[in-house]
Design a protein around this motif. Structure first.
Motif, PDB file in Angstrom:
ATOM      1  N   VAL A 137      -6.136  -7.989   2.479  1.00  0.00           N
ATOM      2  CA  VAL A 137      -6.749  -9.253   2.047  1.00  0.00           C
ATOM      3  C   VAL A 137      -5.700 -10.160   1.404  1.00  0.00           C
ATOM      4  N   LEU A 138      -4.847  -9.603   0.574  1.00  0.00           N
ATOM      5  CA  LEU A 138      -3.809 -10.419  -0.054  1.00  0.00           C
ATOM      6  C   LEU A 138      -2.804 -10.941   0.965  1.00  0.00           C
ATOM      7  N   ASP A 139      -2.446 -10.130   1.955  1.00  0.00           N
ATOM      8  CA  ASP A 139      -1.536 -10.601   2.997  1.00  0.00           C
ATOM      9  C   ASP A 139      -2.165 -11.738   3.807  1.00  0.00           C
ATOM     10  N   ILE A 140      -3.464 -11.660   4.030  1.00  0.00           N
ATOM     11  CA  ILE A 140      -4.154 -12.727   4.756  1.00  0.00           C
ATOM     12  C   ILE A 140      -4.146 -14.006   3.918  1.00  0.00           C
ATOM     13  N   LEU A 141      -4.469 -13.868   2.634  1.00  0.00           N
ATOM     14  CA  LEU A 141      -4.555 -15.043   1.769  1.00  0.00           C
ATOM     15  C   LEU A 141      -3.191 -15.665   1.478  1.00  0.00           C
ATOM     16  N   ILE A 142      -2.195 -14.836   1.225  1.00  0.00           N
ATOM     17  CA  ILE A 142      -0.894 -15.360   0.812  1.00  0.00           C
ATOM     18  C   ILE A 142      -0.004 -15.714   1.999  1.00  0.00           C
ATOM     19  N   TYR A 143       0.058 -14.835   2.997  1.00  0.00           N
ATOM     20  CA  TYR A 143       1.011 -15.022   4.089  1.00  0.00           C
ATOM     21  C   TYR A 143       0.377 -15.457   5.405  1.00  0.00           C
ATOM     22  N   ALA A 144      -0.949 -15.589   5.460  1.00  0.00           N
ATOM     23  CA  ALA A 144      -1.680 -15.990   6.670  1.00  0.00           C
ATOM     24  C   ALA A 144      -1.338 -15.097   7.863  1.00  0.00           C
ATOM     25  N   GLU A 145      -1.322 -13.802   7.615  1.00  0.00           N
ATOM     26  CA  GLU A 145      -1.048 -12.827   8.675  1.00  0.00           C
ATOM     27  C   GLU A 145      -2.303 -12.629   9.540  1.00  0.00           C
ATOM     28  N   PRO A 146      -2.142 -12.132  10.777  1.00  0.00           N
ATOM     29  CA  PRO A 146      -3.300 -11.874  11.646  1.00  0.00           C
ATOM     30  C   PRO A 146      -4.195 -10.768  11.068  1.00  0.00           C
ATOM     31  N   VAL A 147      -5.489 -11.013  11.063  1.00  0.00           N
ATOM     32  CA  VAL A 147      -6.455 -10.119  10.425  1.00  0.00           C
ATOM     33  C   VAL A 147      -6.483  -8.737  11.073  1.00  0.00           C
ATOM     34  N   GLU A 148      -6.572  -8.681  12.393  1.00  0.00           N
ATOM     35  CA  GLU A 148      -6.711  -7.398  13.090  1.00  0.00           C
ATOM     36  C   GLU A 148      -5.528  -6.467  12.804  1.00  0.00           C
ATOM     37  N   LYS A 149      -4.352  -7.042  12.851  1.00  0.00           N
ATOM     38  CA  LYS A 149      -3.137  -6.252  12.632  1.00  0.00           C
ATOM     39  C   LYS A 149      -3.111  -5.656  11.224  1.00  0.00           C
ATOM     40  N   LEU A 150      -3.466  -6.443  10.235  1.00  0.00           N
ATOM     41  CA  LEU A 150      -3.371  -5.988   8.850  1.00  0.00           C
ATOM     42  C   LEU A 150      -4.365  -4.890   8.530  1.00  0.00           C
ATOM     43  N   PHE A 151      -5.593  -5.018   8.980  1.00  0.00           N
ATOM     44  CA  PHE A 151      -6.573  -3.981   8.673  1.00  0.00           C
ATOM     45  C   PHE A 151      -6.283  -2.694   9.444  1.00  0.00           C
ATOM     46  N   ALA A 152      -5.716  -2.811  10.649  1.00  0.00           N
ATOM     47  CA  ALA A 152      -5.306  -1.610  11.389  1.00  0.00           C
ATOM     48  C   ALA A 152      -4.156  -0.905  10.664  1.00  0.00           C
ATOM     49  N   GLN A 153      -3.185  -1.679  10.185  1.00  0.00           N
ATOM     50  CA  GLN A 153      -2.081  -1.094   9.424  1.00  0.00           C
ATOM     51  C   GLN A 153      -2.579  -0.472   8.130  1.00  0.00           C
ATOM     52  N   GLY A 154      -3.491  -1.167   7.456  1.00  0.00           N
ATOM     53  CA  GLY A 154      -4.046  -0.647   6.206  1.00  0.00           C
ATOM     54  C   GLY A 154      -4.795   0.654   6.405  1.00  0.00           C
ATOM     55  N   LEU A 155      -5.550   0.739   7.499  1.00  0.00           N
ATOM     56  CA  LEU A 155      -6.282   1.969   7.799  1.00  0.00           C
ATOM     57  C   LEU A 155      -5.327   3.120   8.084  1.00  0.00           C
ATOM     58  N   MET A 156      -4.306   2.871   8.885  1.00  0.00           N
ATOM     59  CA  MET A 156      -3.332   3.924   9.199  1.00  0.00           C
ATOM     60  C   MET A 156      -2.555   4.353   7.952  1.00  0.00           C
ATOM     61  N   ALA A 157      -2.176   3.400   7.122  1.00  0.00           N
ATOM     62  CA  ALA A 157      -1.465   3.727   5.880  1.00  0.00           C
ATOM     63  C   ALA A 157      -2.363   4.533   4.955  1.00  0.00           C
ATOM     64  N   SER A 158      -3.636   4.164   4.864  1.00  0.00           N
ATOM     65  CA  SER A 158      -4.575   4.906   4.013  1.00  0.00           C
ATOM     66  C   SER A 158      -4.701   6.351   4.470  1.00  0.00           C
ATOM     67  N   VAL A 159      -4.924   6.540   5.754  1.00  0.00           N
ATOM     68  CA  VAL A 159      -5.120   7.893   6.289  1.00  0.00           C
ATOM     69  C   VAL A 159      -3.864   8.744   6.094  1.00  0.00           C
ATOM     70  N   SER A 160      -2.706   8.200   6.425  1.00  0.00           N
ATOM     71  CA  SER A 160      -1.477   8.994   6.284  1.00  0.00           C
ATOM     72  C   SER A 160      -1.173   9.313   4.819  1.00  0.00           C
ATOM     73  N   ASN A 161      -1.421   8.370   3.922  1.00  0.00           N
ATOM     74  CA  ASN A 161      -1.178   8.624   2.499  1.00  0.00           C
ATOM     75  C   ASN A 161      -2.196   9.589   1.910  1.00  0.00           C
ATOM     76  N   ILE A 162      -3.441   9.529   2.361  1.00  0.00           N
ATOM     77  CA  ILE A 162      -4.461  10.469   1.887  1.00  0.00           C
ATOM     78  C   ILE A 162      -4.081  11.889   2.286  1.00  0.00           C
ATOM     79  N   ILE A 163      -3.654  12.063   3.521  1.00  0.00           N
ATOM     80  CA  ILE A 163      -3.269  13.407   3.985  1.00  0.00           C
ATOM     81  C   ILE A 163      -2.039  13.907   3.226  1.00  0.00           C
ATOM     82  N   THR A 164      -1.023  13.065   3.119  1.00  0.00           N
ATOM     83  CA  THR A 164       0.203  13.460   2.428  1.00  0.00           C
ATOM     84  C   THR A 164      -0.052  13.784   0.966  1.00  0.00           C
TER      85      THR A 164
END
Length: 111
Positions: A58-85
């Motif tokens: 959400v902050l990347d969308i608001l501050i840097y105007a990044e594409p929504v789909e890309k950011l939430f996909a990255q956030g989901l993958m980062a969450s899952v990998s960090n939860i497992i680790t």
């Protein structure tokens, strides 16, 4: 050098969640069982999902105007990998820490 405000804010959010979870650490001084391990892993999973899956995109969308789909996909993958680790490494560290802590009332005064 540019400061990444998104990183600072979402790490603060994750740190607050971790701090709240750590308040229960007194119970780890006695013993670590299934209840404490489950509590730790649920707390760290919530912290990662909030920080990586919600706040950072959400902050990347608001501050840097990044594409929504890309950011939430990255956030989901980062969450899952960090939860497992964190689940694997953090649980092992928690168990190791609990074995090194002197149990309450186990020390006696010598004459």
């Amino acid at each position: 050098m540019e400061l990444d405000y998104c990183f600072c804010i979402f790490r603060s959010c994750g740190g607050l969640c971790d701090d709240e979870a750590a308040r229960g650490r007194r119970r780890w001084e006695e013993s670590v069982g299934k209840k404490e391990i489950i509590f730790f892993n649920v707390a760290q999973a919530v912290a990662h999902v909030l920080a990586w899956g919600l706040v950072a995109p959400v902050l990347d969308i608001l501050i840097y105007a990044e594409p929504v789909e890309k950011l939430f996909a990255q956030g989901l993958m980062a969450s899952v990998s960090n939860i497992i680790t964190t689940g694997v490494v953090g649980t092992l560290l928690l168990l190791g820490y609990a074995k090194t802590v002197v149990k309450r009332g186990s020390l006696t005064k010598e004459d």
